[in-house]
Design a protein around this motif. Sequence first.
Motif, PDB file in Angstrom:
ATOM      1  N   SER A 366       0.803  -1.303   0.038  1.00  0.00           N
ATOM      2  CA  SER A 366      -0.060   0.100  -0.034  1.00  0.00           C
ATOM      3  C   SER A 366       1.096   1.267  -0.031  1.00  0.00           C
ATOM      4  CB  SER A 366      -0.797  -0.036   1.303  1.00  0.00           C
ATOM      5  OG  SER A 366      -0.207  -0.172   2.406  1.00  0.00           O
ATOM      6  N   ALA A 367       0.672   2.171  -0.605  1.00  0.00           N
ATOM      7  CA  ALA A 367       1.388   3.453  -0.762  1.00  0.00           C
ATOM      8  C   ALA A 367       0.282   4.785  -0.235  1.00  0.00           C
ATOM      9  CB  ALA A 367       1.397   3.752  -2.357  1.00  0.00           C
ATOM     10  N   SER A 368       0.910   5.667   0.304  1.00  0.00           N
ATOM     11  CA  SER A 368       0.423   6.687   0.748  1.00  0.00           C
ATOM     12  C   SER A 368       0.868   8.185  -0.135  1.00  0.00           C
ATOM     13  CB  SER A 368       0.562   6.961   2.438  1.00  0.00           C
ATOM     14  OG  SER A 368       1.699   6.830   2.672  1.00  0.00           O
ATOM     15  N   VAL A 369       0.244   9.391   0.152  1.00  0.00           N
ATOM     16  CA  VAL A 369       0.682  10.414  -0.903  1.00  0.00           C
ATOM     17  C   VAL A 369       1.881  11.010  -0.221  1.00  0.00           C
ATOM     18  CG1 VAL A 369      -1.675  10.909  -1.321  1.00  0.00           C
ATOM     19  CG2 VAL A 369      -0.554  11.952   0.796  1.00  0.00           C
ATOM     20  N   ASP A 370       2.558  10.459   1.142  1.00  0.00           N
ATOM     21  CA  ASP A 370       3.881  11.202   1.323  1.00  0.00           C
ATOM     22  C   ASP A 370       5.016  10.481   0.837  1.00  0.00           C
ATOM     23  OD1 ASP A 370       3.587   8.556   2.692  1.00  0.00           O
ATOM     24  OD2 ASP A 370       3.751   9.568   4.799  1.00  0.00           O
ATOM     25  N   THR A 372       5.639   7.056   1.072  1.00  0.00           N
ATOM     26  CA  THR A 372       5.733   5.959   1.629  1.00  0.00           C
ATOM     27  C   THR A 372       5.048   4.478   1.142  1.00  0.00           C
ATOM     28  OG1 THR A 372       6.248   7.136   3.688  1.00  0.00           O
ATOM     29  CG2 THR A 372       5.989   5.025   3.816  1.00  0.00           C
ATOM     30  N   VAL A 373       5.814   3.335   1.060  1.00  0.00           N
ATOM     31  CA  VAL A 373       4.969   2.314   0.565  1.00  0.00           C
ATOM     32  C   VAL A 373       5.352   1.382   1.895  1.00  0.00           C
ATOM     33  CG1 VAL A 373       5.103   0.298  -1.021  1.00  0.00           C
ATOM     34  CG2 VAL A 373       5.575   2.649  -1.849  1.00  0.00           C
ATOM     35  N   ARG A 374       4.360   0.609   2.186  1.00  0.00           N
ATOM     36  CA  ARG A 374       4.194  -0.451   3.207  1.00  0.00           C
ATOM     37  C   ARG A 374       3.841  -1.690   2.681  1.00  0.00           C
ATOM     38  NH1 ARG A 374       4.295   1.861   8.374  1.00  0.00           N
ATOM     39  NH2 ARG A 374       4.765  -0.089   9.086  1.00  0.00           N
ATOM     40  N   ILE A 375       4.515  -2.712   3.123  1.00  0.00           N
ATOM     41  CA  ILE A 375       4.460  -4.124   2.647  1.00  0.00           C
ATOM     42  C   ILE A 375       3.897  -4.850   3.777  1.00  0.00           C
ATOM     43  CG2 ILE A 375       5.390  -6.214   1.665  1.00  0.00           C
ATOM     44  CD1 ILE A 375       7.410  -4.635  -0.008  1.00  0.00           C
ATOM     45  N   TRP A 376       2.944  -5.701   3.896  1.00  0.00           N
ATOM     46  CA  TRP A 376       2.360  -6.009   5.125  1.00  0.00           C
ATOM     47  C   TRP A 376       1.464  -7.334   4.773  1.00  0.00           C
ATOM     48  CZ3 TRP A 376      -3.260  -5.444   5.642  1.00  0.00           C
ATOM     49  CH2 TRP A 376      -3.799  -4.582   4.885  1.00  0.00           C
ATOM     50  N   THR A 377       1.035  -7.978   5.663  1.00  0.00           N
ATOM     51  CA  THR A 377       0.294  -9.299   5.533  1.00  0.00           C
ATOM     52  C   THR A 377      -0.858  -9.292   6.304  1.00  0.00           C
ATOM     53  OG1 THR A 377       0.489 -11.699   5.405  1.00  0.00           O
ATOM     54  CG2 THR A 377       1.538 -10.566   7.274  1.00  0.00           C
ATOM     55  N   TYR A 378      -2.102 -10.009   6.085  1.00  0.00           N
ATOM     56  CA  TYR A 378      -3.235  -9.967   6.738  1.00  0.00           C
ATOM     57  C   TYR A 378      -3.391 -11.343   7.588  1.00  0.00           C
ATOM     58  CZ  TYR A 378      -5.044 -13.086   3.222  1.00  0.00           C
ATOM     59  OH  TYR A 378      -5.516 -13.998   2.410  1.00  0.00           O
ATOM     60  N   ASP A 379      -2.754 -12.159   7.250  1.00  0.00           N
ATOM     61  CA  ASP A 379      -3.189 -13.785   7.591  1.00  0.00           C
ATOM     62  C   ASP A 379      -1.930 -13.753   8.826  1.00  0.00           C
ATOM     63  OD1 ASP A 379      -3.486 -16.051   8.370  1.00  0.00           O
ATOM     64  OD2 ASP A 379      -3.508 -16.957   6.168  1.00  0.00           O
ATOM     65  N   PRO A 380      -2.382 -14.071  10.007  1.00  0.00           N
ATOM     66  CA  PRO A 380      -1.308 -14.277  11.040  1.00  0.00           C
ATOM     67  C   PRO A 380      -0.373 -15.488  10.737  1.00  0.00           C
ATOM     68  CG  PRO A 380      -3.518 -14.871  11.847  1.00  0.00           C
ATOM     69  CD  PRO A 380      -3.768 -14.268  10.650  1.00  0.00           C
ATOM     70  N   ALA A 384       5.984 -12.870   8.554  1.00  0.00           N
ATOM     71  CA  ALA A 384       6.238 -11.386   8.493  1.00  0.00           C
ATOM     72  C   ALA A 384       7.577 -11.018   8.167  1.00  0.00           C
ATOM     73  CB  ALA A 384       5.758 -10.684   9.738  1.00  0.00           C
ATOM     74  N   SER A 385       8.149 -11.787   7.515  1.00  0.00           N
ATOM     75  CA  SER A 385       9.791 -11.472   7.140  1.00  0.00           C
ATOM     76  C   SER A 385       9.740 -10.425   6.048  1.00  0.00           C
ATOM     77  CB  SER A 385      10.430 -12.852   6.796  1.00  0.00           C
ATOM     78  OG  SER A 385       9.970 -13.456   5.717  1.00  0.00           O
ATOM     79  N   ARG A 386       8.706 -10.537   5.141  1.00  0.00           N
ATOM     80  CA  ARG A 386       8.744  -9.485   3.940  1.00  0.00           C
ATOM     81  C   ARG A 386       8.192  -8.111   4.448  1.00  0.00           C
ATOM     82  NH1 ARG A 386       6.885 -12.627  -1.581  1.00  0.00           N
ATOM     83  NH2 ARG A 386       9.039 -14.065  -1.721  1.00  0.00           N
ATOM     84  N   ASN A 387       7.495  -8.008   5.594  1.00  0.00           N
ATOM     85  CA  ASN A 387       6.869  -6.502   5.935  1.00  0.00           C
ATOM     86  C   ASN A 387       8.194  -5.600   5.941  1.00  0.00           C
ATOM     87  OD1 ASN A 387       4.843  -8.117   6.351  1.00  0.00           O
ATOM     88  ND2 ASN A 387       4.421  -7.779   8.581  1.00  0.00           N
ATOM     89  N   ALA A 388       7.984  -4.489   5.456  1.00  0.00           N
ATOM     90  CA  ALA A 388       8.967  -3.398   5.405  1.00  0.00           C
ATOM     91  C   ALA A 388       8.299  -2.010   4.944  1.00  0.00           C
ATOM     92  CB  ALA A 388       9.898  -3.667   4.061  1.00  0.00           C
ATOM     93  N   THR A 389       9.016  -1.113   5.408  1.00  0.00           N
ATOM     94  CA  THR A 389       8.561   0.212   4.927  1.00  0.00           C
ATOM     95  C   THR A 389       9.751   1.008   4.050  1.00  0.00           C
ATOM     96  OG1 THR A 389       7.579   0.615   7.050  1.00  0.00           O
ATOM     97  CG2 THR A 389       8.080   2.539   5.837  1.00  0.00           C
ATOM     98  N   ALA A 420      12.385  -0.990  -7.945  1.00  0.00           N
ATOM     99  CA  ALA A 420      12.315  -2.468  -8.070  1.00  0.00           C
ATOM    100  C   ALA A 420      12.765  -3.010  -6.729  1.00  0.00           C
ATOM    101  CB  ALA A 420      12.947  -3.407  -9.126  1.00  0.00           C
ATOM    102  N   TRP A 421      11.583  -3.170  -5.844  1.00  0.00           N
ATOM    103  CA  TRP A 421      12.098  -3.679  -4.551  1.00  0.00           C
ATOM    104  C   TRP A 421      12.059  -5.163  -4.409  1.00  0.00           C
ATOM    105  CZ3 TRP A 421      13.554  -1.340   0.042  1.00  0.00           C
ATOM    106  CH2 TRP A 421      13.288  -2.135   1.280  1.00  0.00           C
ATOM    107  N   ASN A 422      12.983  -5.693  -3.912  1.00  0.00           N
ATOM    108  CA  ASN A 422      13.133  -7.388  -3.681  1.00  0.00           C
ATOM    109  C   ASN A 422      12.665  -7.327  -2.015  1.00  0.00           C
ATOM    110  OD1 ASN A 422      14.240  -9.846  -2.786  1.00  0.00           O
ATOM    111  ND2 ASN A 422      15.225  -9.926  -4.730  1.00  0.00           N
ATOM    112  N   VAL A 423      11.492  -7.964  -1.870  1.00  0.00           N
ATOM    113  CA  VAL A 423      10.947  -8.153  -0.621  1.00  0.00           C
ATOM    114  C   VAL A 423      12.009  -9.262   0.247  1.00  0.00           C
ATOM    115  CG1 VAL A 423       8.719  -7.698  -1.264  1.00  0.00           C
ATOM    116  CG2 VAL A 423       9.601 -10.108  -1.607  1.00  0.00           C
ATOM    117  N   ASP A 424      12.519  -9.962  -0.437  1.00  0.00           N
ATOM    118  CA  ASP A 424      13.433 -10.915   0.240  1.00  0.00           C
ATOM    119  C   ASP A 424      14.531 -10.406   0.777  1.00  0.00           C
ATOM    120  OD1 ASP A 424      11.486 -12.972   0.067  1.00  0.00           O
ATOM    121  OD2 ASP A 424      12.456 -13.790  -1.938  1.00  0.00           O
TER     122      ASP A 424
END
Length: 476
Positions: A366-370, A372-380, A384-389, A420-424
């Motif tokens: 998800s991206a915001s107007v400032d 910033t891009v956040r990578i997150w997960t909804y399933d517990p 969460a190793s790929r979560n990043a800002t 190009a952002w590598n999530v790993d």
Amino acid sequence: MENMQYAEELVKEFLIFRGFTSTLQAFERELGTDIGKGFHVDKILELIFSVYIPQFRAEDLIEVLSFFKKCFSSASELVLISTLSKLEGSILRYYVVHALQSGRKNKVTEFFGMYGNDLLQRDKDWTSWFAILYLKNPSMDPQFRIYFSQEWFNALHLSVRNFLSEMFNANLRIPALLKISSEKNTVNRLKKDIRQLNVRLSELQALLEEKEAQLFRSRSNASSVLEVRMGQTNGTMSSVTGIPSTGVHEVSVLPSRVSHETCAPASEADSAKDWVVAGPAEVSSELIPSKFAQGSSSKLDRRLGESGTSDTLEMFRDDFYIDTGREMDGEEEFLEVKVDFQETFLCHTSPISRCRFSASGNNIASASVDGTVRIWTYDPSTPASRNATIYCGAEIMSLEWDCKSDRLLLIGTADGGIKAWNVDAKRVVCDLSTTEAFPRVLDLKCSPVEPIFVSAAASRGYILRGLNILYRILDF
């Protein structure tokens, strides 16, 4: 003091490396007699006025004066350069005067022959000095008399002393060797600060991930509690009315289908939704929509007498679809859609402009107007190793996940950047930019079969134009 010792060690190291052993021995002897461990202006004055000038070493004198001028070569030191040039001219005039006082006119002739043209180019006042050799008694000449006086020499000696003392003792000019030690200490201090900041950053990132995990668990628990309470409420309603919840759910779907498939008016459709569940004895009359109550009431009355309530419901459902089948011809059935659960992600601090699921569905970007891009997960259950800002520094115009590897996130910005952002690896592995004429990357799309993606860019201003660029990335 520490800087001075470090500089002396560098000098010794250089002399040993070059094999200047005699110079090294002389250097060590001088260090042994050095007491102040600082700048000695008397040594410089002694070298100029007691060695170079008395021994008529004009070349060495010119060289040491040129060295001092190189020390003040920056544009901010024009005043110092001008003062040093005037002192240089006076010292060279004293060289000529001393040679004449010593009866060495040949040294004056040699001096003018070597440096006369250069002196004339720098100062036109030297023109008259070329005639001094032809004067019988230049010390009595009104033009040169002042330069032969002891007062002028004492003033020159004092001026040179004050100038050099001011320049070096006041730290306006520090030798490069001493700067190396200071810069080394500064670099070490900055590296230490960077290490401390990196440790602090890691701690804050770990704390942020922990807080996100706690927040996610809290929301999951809240959803579970809400579902349990809703289940308890449904069970309570079933026990109060006397009809099992499964029976009510089965019958309640029927009016919804009728209202959509028979295209009943709004008033009749609204009345068809108002169901009252009172008990087994009243099921047939209360569950029949008003539109079909008259046409099928006699049929239902006969069947109520012949069978129980449950059989009547089954017959009613069968006859209902038979009687209204002609109205259902040509109509498409639409299944109802309901929300099973809802999660809220609150980590953005500015309005969110766009969001995308990854190809596997495990991650969300998800991206915001400032910017910033956040990578997150909804399933517990998803790691969460790929979560990043990701901080892009400009407004995010487009997001796209790699369709094949599911590990690259493409980000298009308003300043013409494509990252190009590598999530790993959790880093930007490729940073591209569009042309200056089309800086706004409005859209990005990855090919589902090949390692390529296309970008859609637009210009700024009153006349808007578009540009598509196709990219191929190795190891996509």
